[in-house]
Design an enzyme around this catalytic site. Structure first.
Site, PDB file in Angstrom:
ATOM      1  N   LYS A  51       0.863  -1.186   0.000  1.00 50.87           N
ATOM      2  CA  LYS A  51       0.000   0.000   0.000  1.00 50.87           C
ATOM      3  C   LYS A  51       0.891   1.223   0.000  1.00 50.87           C
ATOM      4  CE  LYS A  51      -4.476   0.870   0.166  1.00 50.87           C
ATOM      5  NZ  LYS A  51      -5.591   0.022  -0.284  1.00 50.87           N
TER       6      LYS A  51
HETATM    7  P1  NAD Z   1     -12.995   7.650  -2.458  1.00 52.62           P
HETATM    8  O1  NAD Z   1     -11.965   8.662  -2.121  1.00 52.62           O
HETATM    9  O2  NAD Z   1     -13.434   7.504  -3.881  1.00 52.62           O
HETATM   10  O3  NAD Z   1     -14.325   7.892  -1.583  1.00 52.62           O
HETATM   11  C1  NAD Z   1     -14.317   7.982  -0.198  1.00 52.62           C
HETATM   12  C2  NAD Z   1     -15.703   8.448   0.258  1.00 52.62           C
HETATM   13  O4  NAD Z   1     -15.755   8.405   1.687  1.00 52.62           O
HETATM   14  C3  NAD Z   1     -16.026   9.899  -0.136  1.00 52.62           C
HETATM   15  O5  NAD Z   1     -17.402   9.995  -0.435  1.00 52.62           O
HETATM   16  C4  NAD Z   1     -15.715  10.677   1.137  1.00 52.62           C
HETATM   17  O6  NAD Z   1     -16.442  11.902   1.215  1.00 52.62           O
HETATM   18  C5  NAD Z   1     -16.184   9.687   2.167  1.00 52.62           C
HETATM   19  N1  NAD Z   1     -15.615   9.853   3.508  1.00 52.62           N
HETATM   20  C6  NAD Z   1     -14.331  10.075   3.853  1.00 52.62           C
HETATM   21  N2  NAD Z   1     -14.238  10.169   5.190  1.00 52.62           N
HETATM   22  C7  NAD Z   1     -15.491   9.988   5.671  1.00 52.62           C
HETATM   23  C8  NAD Z   1     -16.056   9.972   6.958  1.00 52.62           C
HETATM   24  N3  NAD Z   1     -15.290  10.179   8.033  1.00 52.62           N
HETATM   25  N4  NAD Z   1     -17.388   9.743   7.088  1.00 52.62           N
HETATM   26  C9  NAD Z   1     -18.167   9.539   6.000  1.00 52.62           C
HETATM   27  N5  NAD Z   1     -17.685   9.550   4.761  1.00 52.62           N
HETATM   28  C10 NAD Z   1     -16.376   9.774   4.597  1.00 52.62           C
HETATM   29  O7  NAD Z   1     -12.436   6.253  -1.892  1.00 52.62           O
HETATM   30  P2  NAD Z   1     -12.861   4.787  -2.346  1.00 52.62           P
HETATM   31  O8  NAD Z   1     -11.913   4.328  -3.391  1.00 52.62           O
HETATM   32  O9  NAD Z   1     -14.327   4.742  -2.554  1.00 52.62           O
HETATM   33  O10 NAD Z   1     -12.475   3.969  -1.029  1.00 52.62           O
HETATM   34  C11 NAD Z   1     -13.372   3.811   0.077  1.00 52.62           C
HETATM   35  C12 NAD Z   1     -12.889   2.650   0.948  1.00 52.62           C
HETATM   36  O11 NAD Z   1     -12.859   1.462   0.156  1.00 52.62           O
HETATM   37  C13 NAD Z   1     -11.475   2.795   1.514  1.00 52.62           C
HETATM   38  O12 NAD Z   1     -11.409   2.168   2.771  1.00 52.62           O
HETATM   39  C14 NAD Z   1     -10.625   2.021   0.513  1.00 52.62           C
HETATM   40  O13 NAD Z   1      -9.388   1.576   1.069  1.00 52.62           O
HETATM   41  C15 NAD Z   1     -11.567   0.863   0.225  1.00 52.62           C
HETATM   42  N6  NAD Z   1     -11.286   0.157  -1.015  1.00 52.62           N
HETATM   43  C16 NAD Z   1     -11.284   0.809  -2.208  1.00 52.62           C
HETATM   44  C17 NAD Z   1     -11.044   0.095  -3.374  1.00 52.62           C
HETATM   45  C18 NAD Z   1     -11.108   0.744  -4.727  1.00 52.62           C
HETATM   46  O14 NAD Z   1     -11.076   0.008  -5.728  1.00 52.62           O
HETATM   47  N7  NAD Z   1     -11.234   2.045  -4.837  1.00 52.62           N
HETATM   48  C19 NAD Z   1     -10.793  -1.287  -3.316  1.00 52.62           C
HETATM   49  C20 NAD Z   1     -10.818  -1.925  -2.077  1.00 52.62           C
HETATM   50  C21 NAD Z   1     -11.068  -1.180  -0.935  1.00 52.62           C
END
Ligand code: NAD
Length: 417
Positions: A107
């Site tokens: 990561k």
């Molecule tokens: P992103 O940046 O696209 O979206 C994050 C979202 O969470 C946004 O809407 C933001 O406003 C919101 N957010 C942030 N802090 C917050 C809080 N304290 N309370 C409520 N909402 C909050 O990120 P993403 O890619 O959607 O990732 C989200 C999660 O999924 C993370 O934990 C990431 O590690 C995990 N993840 C993502 C992927 C991927 O393919 N993008 C794959 C596996 C896991």
């Protein structure tokens, strides 16, 4: 009294301890699995658009390399520190092993609030960060992908910076790229599709009808937005959604497409005309069938776990439940689909993208999604059966299955020198 160690890396190590109890490996093997193989901490000097300069902090952690090149996303967020990146890298090792992908786990992260930077500034940050970690990344070494605060454009800049350094285009240098640059069809929504498959599997396990079931989603980014869309399409009512700025509620079900358009226009879920405002803290506490944390880690904690009413929690985010909260929820008999299974669709289709990029042969969307569903549902069955056989939670089962595979690969390779 000594202060209890806290944070995502402690949570990740606690989960590894539980796997050790089941698998019975030595403390030396525990250390081997708990301590990341390689860490690179870098300074990222950047020029702002107004001519001033500043230095950001960035990290790339390769947790384990026994099963293949490292794989894992890059996060741009305010709270990034080395322990967060270590935890996320460890979870990537388990996730890849659980899905039987030929990867180790990694990561990366940059401590930055991307909303405060222009596109030109973010491009400079991405290129300089890539240059700083260049010696340890590459299609055979460590393959980055998007995560919180990064996207396809970030990966295009990363791929270009890597390619410039070697003198030819290397699409396999990262995944989550735009389709026009060798990205895979279906990658953008793969994490969300996988979350939805796990929501469906969990509802079926508890005998709840999918049509008419209710859900809430915390986070409306790349993962939360797609998960809400897939659930709505299947007839699940998504009654509350939040983002970092606030939360909204509509007990008749939120129109996810219309909300998406509102967010594209305003950047926030709040003030969406089709719902009323609510306290963001309560989004995961509503009386629904499923809650989907899809934002950041550590949001379900010792102090609020008891307030969760839903029988099912599907962890779209990485590490949303602290170890203390996990114990409380398990005692209450909640069904938690753990992150390393629930959000594994992203790395699974990243693997398909890496394969396609290296072959220069690209699959159609049906093939991508069929392969994803087949493999994720097989992983669900495997974890569910193991949990029943050992009488443990899905989290302990998934972690133990994965850790066993990593340890087995390590034993087969032996210790150098
Ligand atoms: P992103 O940046 O696209 O979206 C994050 C979202 O969470 C946004 O809407 C933001 O406003 C919101 N957010 C942030 N802090 C917050 C809080 N304290 N309370 C409520 N909402 C909050 O990120 P993403 O890619 O959607 O990732 C989200 C999660 O999924 C993370 O934990 C990431 O590690 C995990 N993840 C993502 C992927 C991927 O393919 N993008 C794959 C596996 C896991």
């Amino acid at each position: 009294m000594t202060q209890k160690a806290q944070g995502p890396y402690e949570d990740a190590k606690n989960q590894l301890k539980k796997a050790q109890e089941i698998l019975g490996f030595s403390d030396a093997d525990y250390d081997l699995l708990a301590i990341p193989r390689r860490e690179r901490s870098v300074a990222i000097p950047v020029k702002r658009d107004d001519g001033t300069r500043e230095v950001l902090h960035g990290y790339r952690v390769q947790h384990n390399l026994s099963r293949g090149p490292a794989k894992g996303g890059i996060r741009f967020a305010k709270q990034v520190d080395i322990d967060e990146v270590r935890a996320l890298a460890m979870w990537m090792s388990w996730k890849c092993a659980l899905l039987s992908l030929p990867y180790g786990g990694a990561k990366g992260g940059v401590r930055i609030d991307p909303s405060q930077y222009s596109q030109a500034e973010l491009e400079r940050v991405t290129r300089r960060f890539t240059a700083e970690i260049l010696p340890i990344i590459g299609p055979e070494k460590d393959v980055p992908a998007p995560d919180v605060g990064t996207n396809e454009q970030t990966m295009a800049w990363l791929m270009d910076t890597y390619s410039q350094s070697v003198g030819y285009t290397v699409p396999g240098a990262c995944t989550g790229k735009p389709v026009e640059l060798g990205g895979s069809l279906g990658r953008a929504e793969s994490t969300s599709l996988g979350v939805f498959l796990m929501v469906k599997a969990a509802l079926q396990k508890l005998g709840v009808n999918i049509e008419g079931a209710t859900a809430t989603v915390q986070g409306f980014g790349k993962v939360g937005r797609g998960a809400a869309k897939f659930m709505e399409q299947a007839g699940i009512k998504v009654v509350a959604i939040s983002d970092v700025y606030g939360a909204i509620r509509n007990d008749e079900g939120i129109d996810v497409k219309a909300l998406g358009e509102h967010v594209d226009a305003t950047g926030k879920v709040v003030d969406f005309p089709g719902a009323s405002a609510m306290d963001p803290e309560d989004v995961l506490m509503l009386d629904v069938d499923v809650v989907v944390p899809a934002a950041i880690e550590g949001v379900i904690r010792e102090d609020n776990a008891k307030n969760i009413k839903a029988p099912i929690i599907v962890e779209a985010a990485n590490g949303p439940t602290t170890s203390d909260a996990d114990e409380i929820l398990n005692k209450e008999g909640k069904l938690i689909v753990p992150d390393i299974l629930a959000n594994s669709g992203g790395v699974l289709v990243s693997y398909y993208e890496w394969v396609q990029s290296r072959d220069n042969f690209f699959w159609d969307i049906e093939r991508v999604q069929n392969e994803q569903s087949r493999r994720m549902l097989a992983a669900w069955e495997e974890v569910d059966e193991y949990a029943t056989e050992k009488d443990v939670t899905l989290r302990v089962a998934a972690t133990a299955l994965a850790v066993d595979r990593v340890l087995h690969a390590h034993k087969l390779r032996g210790l150098y020198p």
